[in-house]
Design a protein around this motif. Structure first.
Motif, PDB file in Angstrom:
ATOM      1  N   GLY A 129       0.797  -1.217   0.000  1.00  8.47           N
ATOM      2  CA  GLY A 129       0.000   0.000   0.000  1.00  8.47           C
ATOM      3  C   GLY A 129       0.830   1.268   0.000  1.00  8.47           C
ATOM      4  O   GLY A 129       2.026   1.258   0.300  1.00  8.47           O
ATOM      5  N   ALA A 130       0.185   2.370  -0.339  1.00  6.82           N
ATOM      6  CA  ALA A 130       0.864   3.657  -0.492  1.00  6.82           C
ATOM      7  C   ALA A 130       1.432   4.149   0.841  1.00  6.82           C
ATOM      8  O   ALA A 130       0.915   3.816   1.910  1.00  6.82           O
ATOM      9  N   PRO A 131       2.498   4.936   0.780  1.00  5.76           N
ATOM     10  CA  PRO A 131       3.061   5.506   2.014  1.00  5.76           C
ATOM     11  C   PRO A 131       2.086   6.481   2.650  1.00  5.76           C
ATOM     12  O   PRO A 131       1.232   7.057   1.985  1.00  5.76           O
ATOM     13  N   TYR A 132       2.242   6.662   3.969  1.00 10.24           N
ATOM     14  CA  TYR A 132       1.305   7.524   4.678  1.00 10.24           C
ATOM     15  C   TYR A 132       1.961   8.670   5.438  1.00 10.24           C
ATOM     16  O   TYR A 132       1.272   9.543   5.939  1.00 10.24           O
ATOM     17  N   ILE A 133       3.290   8.686   5.548  1.00  6.41           N
ATOM     18  CA  ILE A 133       3.985   9.808   6.181  1.00  6.41           C
ATOM     19  C   ILE A 133       5.213  10.158   5.357  1.00  6.41           C
ATOM     20  O   ILE A 133       5.959   9.277   4.928  1.00  6.41           O
ATOM     21  N   ALA A 134       5.429  11.446   5.128  1.00  9.67           N
ATOM     22  CA  ALA A 134       6.670  11.939   4.523  1.00  9.67           C
ATOM     23  C   ALA A 134       7.204  13.060   5.397  1.00  9.67           C
ATOM     24  O   ALA A 134       6.451  13.960   5.783  1.00  9.67           O
ATOM     25  N   ARG A 135       8.480  12.978   5.737  1.00  8.95           N
ATOM     26  CA  ARG A 135       9.130  14.017   6.532  1.00  8.95           C
ATOM     27  C   ARG A 135      10.223  14.654   5.694  1.00  8.95           C
ATOM     28  O   ARG A 135      10.985  13.955   5.022  1.00  8.95           O
ATOM     29  N   ALA A 136      10.304  15.973   5.747  1.00  8.57           N
ATOM     30  CA  ALA A 136      11.314  16.691   4.960  1.00  8.57           C
ATOM     31  C   ALA A 136      11.876  17.827   5.801  1.00  8.57           C
ATOM     32  O   ALA A 136      11.125  18.639   6.355  1.00  8.57           O
ATOM     33  N   THR A 137      13.194  17.864   5.901  1.00 11.91           N
ATOM     34  CA  THR A 137      13.875  18.886   6.689  1.00 11.91           C
ATOM     35  C   THR A 137      14.986  19.502   5.855  1.00 11.91           C
ATOM     36  O   THR A 137      15.713  18.787   5.153  1.00 11.91           O
ATOM     37  N   GLU A 138      15.117  20.821   5.908  1.00 12.53           N
ATOM     38  CA  GLU A 138      16.251  21.511   5.278  1.00 12.53           C
ATOM     39  C   GLU A 138      16.759  22.567   6.251  1.00 12.53           C
ATOM     40  O   GLU A 138      15.978  23.362   6.771  1.00 12.53           O
TER      41      GLU A 138
ATOM     42  N   ASP B 150      -6.147   9.670   4.755  1.00 14.58           N
ATOM     43  CA  ASP B 150      -5.273  10.817   5.012  1.00 14.58           C
ATOM     44  C   ASP B 150      -3.808  10.400   5.017  1.00 14.58           C
ATOM     45  O   ASP B 150      -3.460   9.277   5.395  1.00 14.58           O
ATOM     46  N   VAL B 151      -2.949  11.332   4.597  1.00 16.42           N
ATOM     47  CA  VAL B 151      -1.499  11.171   4.704  1.00 16.42           C
ATOM     48  C   VAL B 151      -0.950  12.409   5.405  1.00 16.42           C
ATOM     49  O   VAL B 151      -1.592  13.460   5.441  1.00 16.42           O
ATOM     50  N   ILE B 152       0.248  12.272   5.954  1.00 15.05           N
ATOM     51  CA  ILE B 152       0.820  13.332   6.779  1.00 15.05           C
ATOM     52  C   ILE B 152       2.155  13.785   6.203  1.00 15.05           C
ATOM     53  O   ILE B 152       3.012  12.969   5.863  1.00 15.05           O
ATOM     54  N   ILE B 153       2.315  15.110   6.118  1.00 17.46           N
ATOM     55  CA  ILE B 153       3.592  15.727   5.761  1.00 17.46           C
ATOM     56  C   ILE B 153       4.109  16.460   6.994  1.00 17.46           C
ATOM     57  O   ILE B 153       3.398  17.281   7.574  1.00 17.46           O
ATOM     58  N   GLU B 154       5.329  16.140   7.395  1.00 16.14           N
ATOM     59  CA  GLU B 154       5.976  16.841   8.508  1.00 16.14           C
ATOM     60  C   GLU B 154       7.220  17.534   7.967  1.00 16.14           C
ATOM     61  O   GLU B 154       8.067  16.899   7.348  1.00 16.14           O
ATOM     62  N   CYS B 155       7.332  18.854   8.203  1.00 16.94           N
ATOM     63  CA  CYS B 155       8.443  19.637   7.667  1.00 16.94           C
ATOM     64  C   CYS B 155       9.089  20.458   8.775  1.00 16.94           C
ATOM     65  O   CYS B 155       8.415  20.925   9.698  1.00 16.94           O
ATOM     66  N   ALA B 156      10.390  20.661   8.661  1.00 15.37           N
ATOM     67  CA  ALA B 156      11.099  21.570   9.561  1.00 15.37           C
ATOM     68  C   ALA B 156      12.216  22.242   8.773  1.00 15.37           C
ATOM     69  O   ALA B 156      12.909  21.580   7.991  1.00 15.37           O
ATOM     70  N   THR B 157      12.351  23.541   8.969  1.00 19.96           N
ATOM     71  CA  THR B 157      13.395  24.289   8.269  1.00 19.96           C
ATOM     72  C   THR B 157      14.048  25.272   9.233  1.00 19.96           C
ATOM     73  O   THR B 157      13.414  25.743  10.174  1.00 19.96           O
ATOM     74  N   SER B 158      15.320  25.570   8.966  1.00 22.55           N
ATOM     75  CA  SER B 158      16.043  26.425   9.911  1.00 22.55           C
ATOM     76  C   SER B 158      17.185  27.148   9.225  1.00 22.55           C
ATOM     77  O   SER B 158      17.866  26.584   8.367  1.00 22.55           O
ATOM     78  N   TRP B 159      17.387  28.413   9.662  1.00 26.50           N
ATOM     79  CA  TRP B 159      18.600  29.162   9.347  1.00 26.50           C
ATOM     80  C   TRP B 159      19.522  29.186  10.572  1.00 26.50           C
ATOM     81  O   TRP B 159      20.457  29.971  10.624  1.00 26.50           O
ATOM     82  N   ALA B 160      19.250  28.333  11.540  1.00 28.04           N
ATOM     83  CA  ALA B 160      19.988  28.350  12.800  1.00 28.04           C
ATOM     84  C   ALA B 160      20.785  27.062  13.008  1.00 28.04           C
ATOM     85  O   ALA B 160      21.176  26.740  14.114  1.00 28.04           O
ATOM     86  N   TYR B 161      21.006  26.332  11.917  1.00 30.05           N
ATOM     87  CA  TYR B 161      21.734  25.067  11.991  1.00 30.05           C
ATOM     88  C   TYR B 161      23.213  25.302  11.701  1.00 30.05           C
ATOM     89  O   TYR B 161      23.574  25.943  10.711  1.00 30.05           O
ATOM     90  N   VAL B 162      24.076  24.782  12.570  1.00 24.03           N
ATOM     91  CA  VAL B 162      25.511  24.848  12.341  1.00 24.03           C
ATOM     92  C   VAL B 162      26.042  23.419  12.255  1.00 24.03           C
ATOM     93  O   VAL B 162      25.986  22.660  13.229  1.00 24.03           O
ATOM     94  N   GLY B 163      26.512  23.062  11.096  1.00 22.87           N
ATOM     95  CA  GLY B 163      27.108  21.758  10.836  1.00 22.87           C
ATOM     96  C   GLY B 163      28.057  21.921   9.681  1.00 22.87           C
ATOM     97  O   GLY B 163      28.538  23.025   9.410  1.00 22.87           O
ATOM     98  N   ALA B 164      28.322  20.859   8.980  1.00 23.10           N
ATOM     99  CA  ALA B 164      29.247  20.957   7.848  1.00 23.10           C
ATOM    100  C   ALA B 164      28.754  21.956   6.799  1.00 23.10           C
ATOM    101  O   ALA B 164      29.535  22.676   6.182  1.00 23.10           O
ATOM    102  N   GLY B 165      27.440  22.000   6.621  1.00 28.48           N
ATOM    103  CA  GLY B 165      26.851  22.893   5.620  1.00 28.48           C
ATOM    104  C   GLY B 165      25.374  22.587   5.472  1.00 28.48           C
ATOM    105  O   GLY B 165      24.748  22.032   6.389  1.00 28.48           O
TER     106      GLY B 165
END
Length: 403
Positions: A152-161, A262-277
């Protein structure tokens, strides 16, 4: 190319790996930048490219049949109006137009962008690179073919940048950019999640937005020391002590399939991340399977000891934060991030007279979802799409209020 800044150069470099295209002209408001861009295009053997003094001169040159809109957010609608006017007055000269993400700053602007391109009778593409990233394309193909087809089709997608902040001052100015990190980067996350949850070959209209819940905050760049350093690097017009925008955003979007599930999209974005890039993380979950991706989990890594000191730059990864230690290296950023396949897809669709897989209509739907997330964050409640008219909504920070 209309625009000659960072993103325009990223597109230009990716076109080295795309056949059947020449970059014949560029216009940007800064003479030195557009001339440098034209010189670079010619050095890369992508021309002959000419730097034009204004947009009409570029459109009237008879040297171009497609236009990429790569100017800052606040200039996109004006640019599209000029393209519409030219296309209507000179039918057949232009074939197509493509616009960088986000399509617009508000739903009202996005609706006008779509109306203008329809009036112009041009083919149109929405430049959302993450959909065309090599890992995303390959992962979706395998996931749907081997897993979703069975259980069956996926029901959650998470995307972070996440990264440590944009390159240009206008990104940090809410009234010019149209928002903060939510508008700037969650446009990526929402659309790549929508794409991953949509069956191959199906329209993304098979997923209908149901509700949106958002959170925004300024967690780093309004601290006095960081705010002052930001002003020093970006100029006096960027003052996060007086006019901050959000540097963190989180959103949950519920969407409904045609079968009513129903399907769920969870997103998080930040300009406050310090890592390699720059870090992009994606996950997809289904009943008997999952998929995950981290853009910094590259196969190539480089270690530089503390005794080595060199110039700062972004030669290892975009938004690079260090020149020492164990560093991931993206050996082909343009392919990894999707710019190469994105431009290849647009070029070939336009050449064949076809509408691309990603159009202004998709860009409009992304803006609709982003406005719902902003409204939810500002009002502290879940926004239900069938009960809200978001056409006239403008995020507080874009109205000149502080976040």
């Amino acid at each position: 190319m209309v625009g000659s800044g960072f993103i325009a150069n990223f597109h230009l470099e990716s076109l080295q790996s795309v056949r059947n295209v020449e970059v014949r002209g560029v216009y940007g408001p800064t003479k030195a930048r557009r001339e440098a861009f034209a010189a670079k295009a010619n050095d890369l053997k992508l021309g002959p490219c000419v730097a034009y003094p204004d947009l009409n001169a570029l459109l009237s040159s008879r040297e171009v049949d497609a236009v990429w809109i790569l100017v800052p957010n606040h200039a996109r609608l004006e640019t599209m109006r000029a393209i519409r006017d030219f296309a209507v007055a000179n039918p057949g000269v232009l074939r197509a137009v493509a616009c960088e993400k986000p399509l617009a700053r508000t739903l009202r602007e996005a609706e006008e962008m779509l109306a203008l391109v329809k009036e112009s009778a041009l083919l149109h593409g929405y430049l959302e690179n993450q959909l065309f990233a090599t890992a995303v394309a390959r992962g979706k193909s395998i996931l749907w073919q081997r897993a979703a087809s069975v259980s069956g089709a996926p029901y959650i997608a998470r995307a972070t940048e996440e990264h440590s902040g944009p390159h240009e001052p206008w990104f940090w100015q809410g009234e010019r950019q149209g928002g903060g990190v939510l508008l700037d980067m969650m446009c990526h996350s929402v659309e790549v999640a929508r794409f991953l949850l949509t069956a191959p070959g199906a329209s993304r209209e098979t997923l209908r937005p149901k509700s949106a819940t958002g959170i925004i905050a300024t967690v780093k760049w309004n601290r006095e020391d960081y705010a002052r350093s930001l002003t020093e690097s970006m100029g006096a017009e960027v003052d996060f002590l007086k006019r901050p925008t959000e540097d963190f955003a989180r959103g949950t979007v519920i969407m409904t399939r045609e079968d009513g599930t129903d399907v769920i999209i969870e997103c998080a974005t930040s300009w406050a991340y310090v890592g390699a890039g720059l870090r992009i993380q994606l996950e997809v979950l289904g009943a008997e399977y999952s998929m995950e991706y981290n853009s910094l989990g590259s196969g190539l890594k480089l270690f530089l000891s503390r005794n080595l000191q060199g110039d700062t730059g972004e030669d290892l990864v975009e938004k690079q934060n260090s020149e020492q230690g164990l560093m991931p290296v993206l050996e082909d950023e343009h392919g990894t991030y999707g710019y190469t396949n994105e431009n290849r897809s647009m070029v070939e669709a336009f050449r064949m007279g076809d509408m691309p897989s990603e159009t202004f209509k998709d860009g409009l739907e992304v803006v609709r979802i982003l406005m719902a997330l902003y409204k939810s964050a500002e009002e502290g409640r879940t926004v239900e799409f069938d009960k809200e008219d978001l056409t006239e909504f403008v995020p507080a920070v874009a109205r000149g209020a502080t976040s």
